[in-house]
Design a protein around this motif. Structure first.
Motif, PDB file in Angstrom:
ATOM      1  N   HIS A  14      -1.372   3.980  -1.255  1.00 29.72           N
ATOM      2  CA  HIS A  14      -1.504   5.110  -0.341  1.00 29.72           C
ATOM      3  C   HIS A  14      -0.164   5.785  -0.071  1.00 29.72           C
ATOM      4  N   GLY A  15       0.812   5.542  -0.943  1.00 29.77           N
ATOM      5  CA  GLY A  15       2.109   6.200  -0.806  1.00 29.77           C
ATOM      6  C   GLY A  15       2.100   7.567  -1.460  1.00 29.77           C
ATOM      7  N   PRO A  16       3.271   8.187  -1.620  1.00 29.59           N
ATOM      8  CA  PRO A  16       3.358   9.494  -2.272  1.00 29.59           C
ATOM      9  C   PRO A  16       2.722   9.445  -3.666  1.00 29.59           C
ATOM     10  N   LEU A  17       1.965  10.470  -4.009  1.00 28.04           N
ATOM     11  CA  LEU A  17       1.257  10.535  -5.290  1.00 28.04           C
ATOM     12  C   LEU A  17       1.481  11.916  -5.883  1.00 28.04           C
ATOM     13  N   LEU A  18       2.221  11.975  -6.980  1.00 26.50           N
ATOM     14  CA  LEU A  18       2.571  13.263  -7.572  1.00 26.50           C
ATOM     15  C   LEU A  18       2.430  13.234  -9.089  1.00 26.50           C
ATOM     16  N   THR A  19       2.137  14.394  -9.639  1.00 32.81           N
ATOM     17  CA  THR A  19       2.171  14.606 -11.084  1.00 32.81           C
ATOM     18  C   THR A  19       3.183  15.706 -11.378  1.00 32.81           C
ATOM     19  N   VAL A  20       4.043  15.441 -12.339  1.00 38.95           N
ATOM     20  CA  VAL A  20       5.108  16.369 -12.710  1.00 38.95           C
ATOM     21  C   VAL A  20       4.823  16.899 -14.108  1.00 38.95           C
ATOM     22  N   SER A  21       4.899  18.205 -14.294  1.00 37.79           N
ATOM     23  CA  SER A  21       4.717  18.788 -15.616  1.00 37.79           C
ATOM     24  C   SER A  21       5.841  19.777 -15.890  1.00 37.79           C
ATOM     25  N   THR A  22       6.918  19.259 -16.436  1.00 40.39           N
ATOM     26  CA  THR A  22       8.082  20.084 -16.772  1.00 40.39           C
ATOM     27  C   THR A  22       8.370  19.953 -18.265  1.00 40.39           C
ATOM     28  N   ALA A  23       7.298  20.133 -19.051  1.00 41.58           N
ATOM     29  CA  ALA A  23       7.391  20.049 -20.504  1.00 41.58           C
ATOM     30  C   ALA A  23       8.013  18.715 -20.911  1.00 41.58           C
ATOM     31  N   CYS A  24       8.950  18.756 -21.835  1.00 41.28           N
ATOM     32  CA  CYS A  24       9.499  17.521 -22.395  1.00 41.28           C
ATOM     33  C   CYS A  24      10.464  16.815 -21.453  1.00 41.28           C
ATOM     34  N   ALA A  25      10.765  17.409 -20.325  1.00 35.87           N
ATOM     35  CA  ALA A  25      11.593  16.761 -19.313  1.00 35.87           C
ATOM     36  C   ALA A  25      10.749  16.028 -18.274  1.00 35.87           C
ATOM     37  N   SER A  26       9.431  15.981 -18.457  1.00 35.61           N
ATOM     38  CA  SER A  26       8.529  15.526 -17.405  1.00 35.61           C
ATOM     39  C   SER A  26       8.808  14.112 -16.924  1.00 35.61           C
TER      40      SER A  26
ATOM     41  N   PRO B 152       0.802  -1.235   0.000  1.00 36.50           N
ATOM     42  CA  PRO B 152       0.000   0.000   0.000  1.00 36.50           C
ATOM     43  C   PRO B 152       0.831   1.279   0.000  1.00 36.50           C
ATOM     44  N   GLY B 153       2.053   1.228   0.543  1.00 36.07           N
ATOM     45  CA  GLY B 153       2.881   2.428   0.607  1.00 36.07           C
ATOM     46  C   GLY B 153       3.641   2.751  -0.657  1.00 36.07           C
ATOM     47  N   THR B 154       3.389   1.984  -1.714  1.00 34.68           N
ATOM     48  CA  THR B 154       4.039   2.256  -2.999  1.00 34.68           C
ATOM     49  C   THR B 154       3.663   3.650  -3.507  1.00 34.68           C
TER      50      THR B 154
END
Length: 408
Positions: A151-163, A96-98
């Motif tokens: 239920h671990g860290p959940l993030l979305t990254v938007s750094t253009a083509c380096a995402s 669950p912590g993944t």
């Protein structure tokens, strides 16, 4: 070596690409020099001059139930399918912590523009009721976490083509600092739509040619612009010690990551290339490797006149005179520029080179630009001991990112 300085194991890989719906299909096609460059949906059928690298034959119902498919844009569907492959390859039930960290640039822009078209032509009753969860950028990562009840860290990254490189680098840091033992990371993109194409064309990013093999030519002196692509590349990262203890198949060790800003221009790289070079050096420093230890490099190399020239300069600054013992390639001549997914796809190519000793060539490049003090791989794959490979991803807004992956 301390946990903070150790690399992390890559124990699962997955991909949906224009050259195949798995990492094996994708890398086999690259080895064979195949391309996926097709007339864009909006091109004139009589004389196509607009090209795109589109995923064909993808049925979301092969990967998810109809209700989920109805509530997701293709960018999230690609991510879910690639994540399923990577998790199955990982070979162990997820705890669950993944964590989940996914990069995207355009997200559900196609769903949004289609909804606007329906609103304009029909009225409010035609706007899809699930538009928010289709279009929002975080829904690829969110749907992956929901699928596996994480239920671990959940993030979305938007750094253009380096995402995707930044997503994978962020996941590396999570594991090194103990925030998670396992993280699903990568990038996904479905930015193909006519309105974006016309914007890019007017901005000088794309070209109008009648031969698809001239539409994207990384590092070729004749290049005039890029081709839009799409797809997803997802990996499962795992604490290295844990992976070894459970006898996992380790595709490679993610050893270093560098990311910093050009601080120069919204769309053009700093002409000196010094900040792209610094990102590469930072990744090498974190990995504890010297430039001479890097035998292969998957360049960003989008086929734009300014971008490729600056990257050549940056590579020269970092590696010096390497002639034929630093082999440099790009996926952009095969599948176009897959945006946020491009760095992740480059990582899959790097892992394939580590495993097979073959680094795929650029099939559309034949007249290599002058000035490179390294081997740009054309005509056929390069054969070498690719024990350490670097992958670059640079994006609008001055995003410069690079990673180092080595053999386990």
């Amino acid at each position: 070596m301390s946990r903070e300085n150790a690399g992390v194991a890559i124990t699962g890989i997955g991909a949906i690409t224009a050259l195949g719906h798995s990492p094996a299909e994708f890398t086999a096609a690259l080895d064979e020099g195949r391309t996926a460059l097709f007339p864009a949906a909006w091109a004139d059928p009589g004389s196509p001059a607009s090209w795109a690298s589109t995923v064909s034959g993808f049925d979301p119902l092969d990967w998810m139930d109809p209700r989920l498919a109805d509530g997701t844009d293709l960018f999230a569907q690609y991510a879910l399918a690639a994540a399923q492959q990577a998790v199955e390859d990982h070979g162990q039930p997820l705890e669950p912590g993944t964590g989940v960290v996914i990069g995207t640039t355009m997200a559900g822009v196609t769903s949004l523009t289609e909804a606007q078209r329906r609103l304009d032509l029909v009225g409010p009753e035609a706007v899809p009721r699930k538009l928010n969860i289709q279009a929002w950028p975080n829904m690829a990562a969110g749907q992956i976490a929901i699928r596996y009840a994480l239920h671990g860290p959940l993030l979305t990254v938007s750094t253009a083509c380096a995402s995707s490189i930044d997503a994978i680098g962020t996941a590396l840091g999570m594991i090194q600092t103990g925030r998670a033992d396992v993280v699903i990371a990568g990038g996904t993109e479905r930015g193909l739509c006519e309105v974006l194409h016309h914007s890019q064309a007017s901005y000088g990013m794309t070209n109008q040619v009648t031969d698809p093999m001239l539409s994207t030519m990384p590092f070729d002196r004749r290049r005039t612009g890029l081709v839009e692509g799409e797809g997803a590349a997802i990996v499962v990262l795992e604490n290295l010690e844990r992976a070894r203890e459970r006898g996992a198949t380790i595709h490679g060790v993610l050893a270093g990551y560098g990311s910093l800003s050009d601080g120069s221009h919204p769309s053009s790289p700093d002409p000196s290339g010094s900040y792209e070079a610094q990102a590469m050096r930072d990744a090498q420093r974190m990995a504890g490797v010297t430039p001479d230890e890097v035998t292969g490099l998957v360049a960003h190399a989008t086929s734009t006149p300014k971008g490729d020239t600056v990257e050549i300069s940056a590579i020269n600054q970092v590696f010096g005179e390497r002639d034929d013992d630093l082999h440099v390639t790009s996926i952009k001549g095969s599948v176009g520029h897959t945006g946020a997914a491009s760095g992740g796809m480059g990582l899959l190519l790097a892992l394939h080179a580590i495993a097979t000793g073959r680094l795929a060539h650029i099939p559309t490049t034949h007249e290599v630009e002058d000035g490179a003090r390294f081997h740009i791989v054309t005509e056929k794959p390069a054969v070498a001991d690719f024990h350490t490979v670097q992958v670059n991803a640079f994006g609008f807004g001055g995003q410069n990112s690079s990673i180092i992956v080595r053999r386990a």
